[in-house]
Design an enzyme around this catalytic site. Structure first.
Site, mmCIF file in Angstrom:
data_model
loop_
_atom_site.group_PDB
_atom_site.id
_atom_site.type_symbol
_atom_site.label_atom_id
_atom_site.label_comp_id
_atom_site.label_asym_id
_atom_site.label_seq_id
_atom_site.Cartn_x
_atom_site.Cartn_y
_atom_site.Cartn_z
ATOM 1 N N ASP A 1 0.871 -1.156 0.000
ATOM 2 C CA ASP A 1 0.000 0.000 0.000
ATOM 3 C C ASP A 1 0.919 1.219 0.000
ATOM 4 O O ASP A 1 2.099 1.111 0.337
ATOM 5 C CB ASP A 1 -0.878 -0.035 1.255
ATOM 6 C CG ASP A 1 -1.772 1.172 1.385
ATOM 7 O OD1 ASP A 1 -2.495 1.483 0.422
ATOM 8 O OD2 ASP A 1 -1.734 1.811 2.442
ATOM 9 N N LEU A 2 0.386 2.385 -0.350
ATOM 10 C CA LEU A 2 1.244 3.581 -0.419
ATOM 11 C C LEU A 2 0.945 4.557 0.723
ATOM 12 O O LEU A 2 1.748 4.717 1.641
ATOM 13 C CB LEU A 2 1.076 4.265 -1.783
ATOM 14 C CG LEU A 2 1.513 3.429 -2.990
ATOM 15 C CD1 LEU A 2 1.197 4.155 -4.297
ATOM 16 C CD2 LEU A 2 2.993 3.090 -2.913
ATOM 17 N N ASP A 3 -0.220 5.200 0.673
ATOM 18 C CA ASP A 3 -0.554 6.234 1.663
ATOM 19 C C ASP A 3 -0.528 5.664 3.078
ATOM 20 O O ASP A 3 -1.159 4.645 3.365
ATOM 21 C CB ASP A 3 -1.944 6.803 1.384
ATOM 22 C CG ASP A 3 -2.019 7.555 0.065
ATOM 23 O OD1 ASP A 3 -0.964 7.944 -0.459
ATOM 24 O OD2 ASP A 3 -3.150 7.753 -0.444
ATOM 25 N N ASP B 1 -1.333 -0.425 6.020
ATOM 26 C CA ASP B 1 -1.680 0.102 7.339
ATOM 27 C C ASP B 1 -3.119 -0.179 7.752
ATOM 28 O O ASP B 1 -3.482 0.086 8.898
ATOM 29 C CB ASP B 1 -1.443 1.614 7.379
ATOM 30 C CG ASP B 1 -2.394 2.362 6.450
ATOM 31 O OD1 ASP B 1 -3.325 3.020 6.951
ATOM 32 O OD2 ASP B 1 -2.221 2.281 5.218
#
Length: 234
Positions: A17-19, A188
């Site tokens: 995942d990024l954000d 997250d």
């Protein structure tokens, strides 16, 4: 801290995942939203609608097109189109302000600098695993210093339904010619990342550093409190 809740099948691909996984997205999205607000509030007729007008138009847009929930970029553009059209903008002027407001948001949205420590960690991991990104967000990886890090970047809307739907994970398996069990997805959110990985038959690693409440009660395969705990996988 690293906690294993299940034995891990040999991993070939690390999916990120990024954000809020590889960088703190909270100040970035706040600045991007403010940039859009500043653009729109420069139009007196928009400002006169009050601060709830955007949310009203956003809800109306998704009510008209429920599929927008899986494409936050198009949802934003459609909301701008709807909100400005309701105020009487049309034709070239409408397109000018839709584009202007969206690009004000997008430019600030991509004002990201991933730390040297995280970039170094990813470079080390890339020597052992294929690295990919699977995101529900609208960040443009090619516009900041994650450009070139991943072999594959999949975004909700462009490449399938949003996590926890398995579509993007399935597509990753197809494009990489790999079984789901050999992908470890790192993120997250229990609700989108862990749940999504499990829906697709992939393995999951939860970065538990957000102090958030989640609906999903399934156990991640692995839990860490810092992204740097991924050094274990080196």
């Amino acid at each position: 801290m690293i906690r294993f809740n299940r034995a891990i099948t040999p991993v070939k691909v690390l999916s990120f995942d990024l954000d809020d996984t590889l960088y703190n997205n909270h100040p970035i999205i706040k600045a991007a939203v403010q940039a859009q607000i500043d653009y729109l509030n420069a139009l007196p007729d928009w400002q006169a609608q009050g601060r709830h007008y955007w949310q009203h138009c956003r809800e109306l847009a998704v009510k008209r097109s429920p599929a927008l929930v899986d494409n936050v970029t198009q949802w934003r553009k459609d909301t701008l189109q709807l909100g400005l059209a309701k105020l009487g903008y049309q034709g070239a002027q409408l397109e000018q302000h839709v584009s202007g407001a969206y690009h004000a948001f997008a430019d600030a949205r991509s004002n990201i600098v991933v730390s040297d420590e995280v970039l170094s960690l990813l470079a080390q991991l890339a020597k052992k695993y294929q690295l990919i990104a699977i995101t529900n967000g609208n960040v443009e990886v090619e516009r900041f210093n994650l450009n070139g890090v991943f072999d594959l970047v999949l975004q909700a809307g462009l490449h399938g339904k949003a996590k926890p739907h398995p579509t993007m994970f399935d597509q990753a398996c197809e494009q990489l010619n790999i079984e789901p069990k050999h992908i470890l997805h790192i993120g997250d959110s229990l609700d989108t990342d862990v749940h999504g990985a499990h829906n697709a038959g992939c393995q999951s690693l939860w970065l538990n550093d957000q102090q958030a409440r989640y609906a999903y009660r399934g156990l991640p395969d692995v839990e860490i409190a810092s992204i740097h705990a991924l050094k274990y996988f080196l």
